[in-house]
Scaffold this active site. Sequence first.
Site, PDB file in Angstrom:
ATOM      1  NE  ARG A 187     -10.443   9.486  10.386  1.00  0.00           N
ATOM      2  CZ  ARG A 187     -10.732  10.552   9.639  1.00  0.00           C
ATOM      3  NH1 ARG A 187     -10.280  11.737   9.977  1.00  0.00           N
ATOM      4  NH2 ARG A 187     -11.484  10.436   8.564  1.00  0.00           N
ATOM      5  CD  GLU A 205      -9.471   4.112   6.693  1.00  0.00           C
ATOM      6  OE1 GLU A 205      -8.995   4.706   5.702  1.00  0.00           O
ATOM      7  OE2 GLU A 205     -10.673   3.835   6.813  1.00  0.00           O
ATOM      8  CG  LEU A 225      -5.322  13.874   5.555  1.00  0.00           C
ATOM      9  CD1 LEU A 225      -5.370  15.233   4.873  1.00  0.00           C
ATOM     10  CD2 LEU A 225      -5.162  12.795   4.517  1.00  0.00           C
ATOM     11  CG  LEU A 280      -1.552  10.612   2.991  1.00  0.00           C
ATOM     12  CD1 LEU A 280      -2.424  11.362   3.976  1.00  0.00           C
ATOM     13  CD2 LEU A 280      -0.413  11.499   2.523  1.00  0.00           C
ATOM     14  CB  ALA A 281       0.245   5.071   6.240  1.00  0.00           C
ATOM     15  CB  SER A 291     -14.557  18.940   2.963  1.00  0.00           C
ATOM     16  OG  SER A 291     -13.833  19.337   4.099  1.00  0.00           O
ATOM     17  NE  ARG A 310     -15.208  13.878  10.061  1.00  0.00           N
ATOM     18  CZ  ARG A 310     -14.140  13.593   9.336  1.00  0.00           C
ATOM     19  NH1 ARG A 310     -13.696  12.364   9.280  1.00  0.00           N
ATOM     20  NH2 ARG A 310     -13.529  14.533   8.662  1.00  0.00           N
ATOM     21  N   GLY A 369       0.844  -1.186   0.000  1.00  0.00           N
ATOM     22  CA  GLY A 369       0.000   0.000   0.000  1.00  0.00           C
ATOM     23  C   GLY A 369       0.878   1.234   0.000  1.00  0.00           C
TER      24      GLY A 369
END
Lengths: 637, 247
Positions: free
Chosen positions: A435, A425, A441, A43-44, A284, A330, A40
């Site tokens: 979260r 994730e 990010l 980002l990570a 967003s 959220r 993968g």
Amino acid sequence: MKLESKIPAGPIEKKWDDHRFNLKLVNPANKRKYTIIVVGTGLAGASAAASFGELGYNVLAFSYHESPRRAHSIAAQGGINAPKNYANDGDSIYRLFYDTVKGGDYRAREANVYRLAQVSNSIIDQCVAQGVPFARDYAGYLDNRSFGGAQVSRTFYARSQTGQQLLLGAYSALSRQIGEGQVKFFSRREMVDLVLVDGMARGIVVRNLVTGELESYAADAVVLATGGYGNVFYLSTNAKACNATAVWRAYKKGALFGNPCFTQIHPTCIPVGGDYQSKLTLMSESLRNDGRIWVPKKQGDTRKATDIPEEERDYYLERLYPSFGNLVPRDVASRRAKEMCDKGHGVGPSKMAVYLDFADAIRRNGKAWIEEKYGNLFDMYHEITAEDPYKTPMRIYPAVHYTMGGLWVDYNLMSNIPGLYVIGEANFSDHGANRLGASALMQGLADGYFIIPYTIGDYLASTKFKPVKTDDPPFRESTKTINDMVNKLMSIQGTRTVDDFHKDLGKIMWEYVGMGRSEKGLKKALKFIPELRKEFWSDVKVTGKENDLNAELEKAGRVADYLELGELMALDALNRSESCGGHFREEHQTEEGEAKRNDKKFSYVAAWEFKGENKKPALQKEALEFEYVKPSQRSYK
Amino acid sequence: MNFTLKIWRQKNRTDEGRFVEYTVKDISPDASLLEMLDVLNNDIVRKGEDPVAFDHDCREGICGSCGLVIDGRSHGPNRGIATCELRMRSFRDGNTIVVEPWRAKAFPIIKDLVVDRSAFERIMQAGGYVSTKTGGVPDANAIPIPKPVAEEAMDAAACIGCGACVAACPNGSAMLFVSAKVSQLALLPQGQVERTERVQRMVARMDAEGFGNCSNNYACEAECPKKISVEHIARLNREFIRAKVAG
């Protein structure tokens, strides 16, 4: 099995610094003797692979995409948190830590969260140095905005394309390493199995998505950075290819799965249109800075939004939560939207939507101001719905967005399998049961740039590795198992397509394991999912060939895994007989309809252990202790 | 809505390829073009045949995976969107829609509508970065950047690397793609140190990959889903000449 979180001793501010000093180091000349697999490259994964390469390790990086830049991190819109306190509004590392533990409804590890808050400032520095064009003020300094669950402005952003710009930054660092030959990148490869040698993670088997061949790769450690599993629900804000196969196959090799039921339903998505729909699009969270959420006070009101006078509108979040208003976390915003619609206040053709209205902000600051901040989101909304959000409020409804659960990892981000690391994730670590916005990010890059480069060195330096070849028996056994699975999927030739089954599973998950969960509903899910799985394995139709680019076969493998993972999610949700964050058990709520935790019984990480096909997994518990942020009823009033 | 589709089918890189005609019925005008292809593919699978292969992922216009030439236009008839954002309401009921892959020498076809864009990767690997390492960087606010400069850099950085510019260009040129990255980094102070070397290396790689030259056709800008301006190509040219003189 005893779960060791390996949280270092000492005061929370010093844990990470002390730990880093105590970690063993691999000397620069020895680094080239080690090979690390990274699966993968979002980002990570991209930030980890690039950082490993810079340190001098040999890196093999894998993606099912043609390029790391296609990873779904690219779609993150709103921003990334860091307590720089550039806004001079009282922010600090401790406050970000506090907000994140509270936002996660006290189901995350304090030490991990504190470290996350600590390293987050360095992420912003790193990204700016790479040339990430963050938004700036007229003095040329970095600008911030606010996100849910916080009363400070700590979110850095690049228009509504923050994920894109951060990923392109990590991708550029990774590209440099690939160009220099330090990282070998394998595109269009999907990990289909984890290979253990003497109980240690020593390699993977991947399917070459162009030729269909199964290929084996060996290494000294394996890092999974393969994202979340929101696509279990079929409809989600995830990209179509996002899948759980890598983590699920690792689970079946013995890695524990932490808190699988913790899924995040994002409050501001474009509502479902019809059966043809293949995914849901996020609007967003940053929009809640300037947009106001409301529904008509009258039930079943069919007037146009702009015809409903001010006094007949219920700005319910502002009414219920005067101090956080539209910026509640959220989970709270999602639940209230569902409640409003269930009570008959929903709007739009399906009546399963609420309004997100920018009229006040446009009046106050002008259309151009809104356009600069959110232009591309407004365009996207317009394109999808054919309605102009500058003139009429957006219609939004919650949708599956992120999974806080994932493979269990210790403080070093290593799973219970030696040498198997899980970052971003894909792990369960830092977000507890909910979260906060702009924290995904942050976590992905914290894991990749600033945590795993240190912790993996300790493992490599303190472990003896025997040489491993890709034609050793464990690799051949894995290849055979996967081959058999592929042949079985190709040979069923039933009557229903993979998508048909996936949609059916999604409906079960959304209905019974979605925003509101109950014992009765979860028990139904636990009956329906195995039935559907049985049907899948006797009636699915996969066409094309196995030794060719075959998207149907790819999907079939992923859906086969979802049909098992979905059951584990329901099982975990049933076990957790409390409400916390995004996990809302209808039996457990306060008089005001908020999530009611049961800290006495459930202040633990539920880590599930695979016990064999069609056998009930075993539950391992890691107790959570809160020394600094004392659990209380979350209040955003 | 009902449509007749003429879709390019090609088994592999060496196969000659051909258009195959399909019909789809009862498509919602709110469905995207890719969702229409999903419906078609499910029908094809039910008939026991091999479905149409096409690249796609995020389906919200940001990952850059999808890219189809629709009725002769990269990403279809509407401006400023990717294929996945195109809704069927943009077409007339009963129309015939022609769907092809990107066609360019540097993007060989893998299967049906899927092409190999790895040439873009190699251009990026040649110099599309600032050679900073993880750690050892100054505080983010130590590098002030005037807002208009940051905004212009962001305009360029918005490129999604889909390749529509190449497909739209009669010369199969990748100048808009390359210029977007060169321009972003040339505008920012962080990019100054390697400014001269970067443009030379990226352009050399671009040429080696078999992309054509720019002849000011501007089709790239017209079909770019992120509306990247050809002004960046002008900057690329200036940067290239500057590098020649300076180097």
